[in-house]
Design an enzyme around this catalytic site. Sequence first.
Site, PDB file in Angstrom:
ATOM      1  N   SER A  45      -4.229 -28.728  -9.166  1.00 12.31           N
ATOM      2  CA  SER A  45      -4.759 -28.144  -7.671  1.00 12.31           C
ATOM      3  C   SER A  45      -3.839 -28.119  -6.784  1.00 12.31           C
ATOM      4  CB  SER A  45      -5.823 -28.093  -7.967  1.00 12.31           C
ATOM      5  OG  SER A  45      -6.740 -27.432  -7.200  1.00 12.31           O
ATOM      6  N   ASP A 170      -7.855 -22.344 -11.717  1.00 12.10           N
ATOM      7  CA  ASP A 170      -6.981 -23.753 -11.207  1.00 12.10           C
ATOM      8  C   ASP A 170      -7.758 -25.017 -12.160  1.00 12.10           C
ATOM      9  OD1 ASP A 170      -7.830 -25.740 -10.051  1.00 12.10           O
ATOM     10  OD2 ASP A 170      -8.816 -25.513  -8.161  1.00 12.10           O
TER      11      ASP A 170
END
Length: 295
Positions: A45, A170
């Site tokens: 991320s 993600d």
Amino acid sequence: MEHTNLLDETALIFEGGGMRASYTSGMVVALLEQDIHAPFVAGISAGASNTANYLSCDGPRARRSFTDFAADPNFGDWRTFLRGKGLFHAEYIYEHAGMPGMPLEYNWEAFQRHRADFRIGGFDIKSGDTVWWGRKDTPKMEDLMRRVRASSTMPIVMPPVPIDGRTYVDGALGTDGGVPLSIAEELGYERFLVVLTREREYRKAPEKFPKFYLTYFRRYPAVADALLTRWWRYNQTREKLFELHRAGKAYLFIPEVMPVANGERNVKKLHSAHELGLDQARREMPAIKEFLGLD
């Protein structure tokens, strides 16, 4: 590229956390100030952005990525969200802004010259697999940035990212819950410099509205399941990290405070967070160098 302090056996690991990386980007700057370079770097991320910036040896970009850049008129808002581009306009942020002549120009040549291996993680929305990308997957800058984007794609607020026939969100939904420790261990590393984005006492709680996620992601049950169980994986990874720290195998950079949330857009607050992180990283640098055997 020759570096003064090129490490042999310690993996550098960056946790995700959205705009909380304004704080931990200070660690990127501090490591580059000391010319400290790990042989392997992993990020998920926002940690994928820290990884990319670290490997391009660009401290100013590491800072701008999570401070001034939030004021860019193309950064994203509810208008881009309603157009299907995301609350954070991810295509612009990751795939356009870093191109030559753009506001967040990326030093691709420096990245290519860097000797370190790396991994950034994404989550396959159909299979539920965590996929790790490295140098063999990123022969062009466009390949790298699309994977950094995929790794950073927060479900609901940003559209999933297709890559080579699969679709990703993600990487924090995956194996480690947001701190990419397992991939470094799988590759044989036993010592770790870990950059966290939550305070020492933080524990992630279960999601409060499980029915919402089960309904919203009814076509992608792997995503719903990952969101609802992430708290457990994240806390387990944290516990393991503290065990490694107690055993002398990990140095944990843990924010003394965390003044911003993952969606913060206020540039003044982001600058303040970065300066706090940079100050802490500089103060801890003697202990970090001792752990790394560089004192």
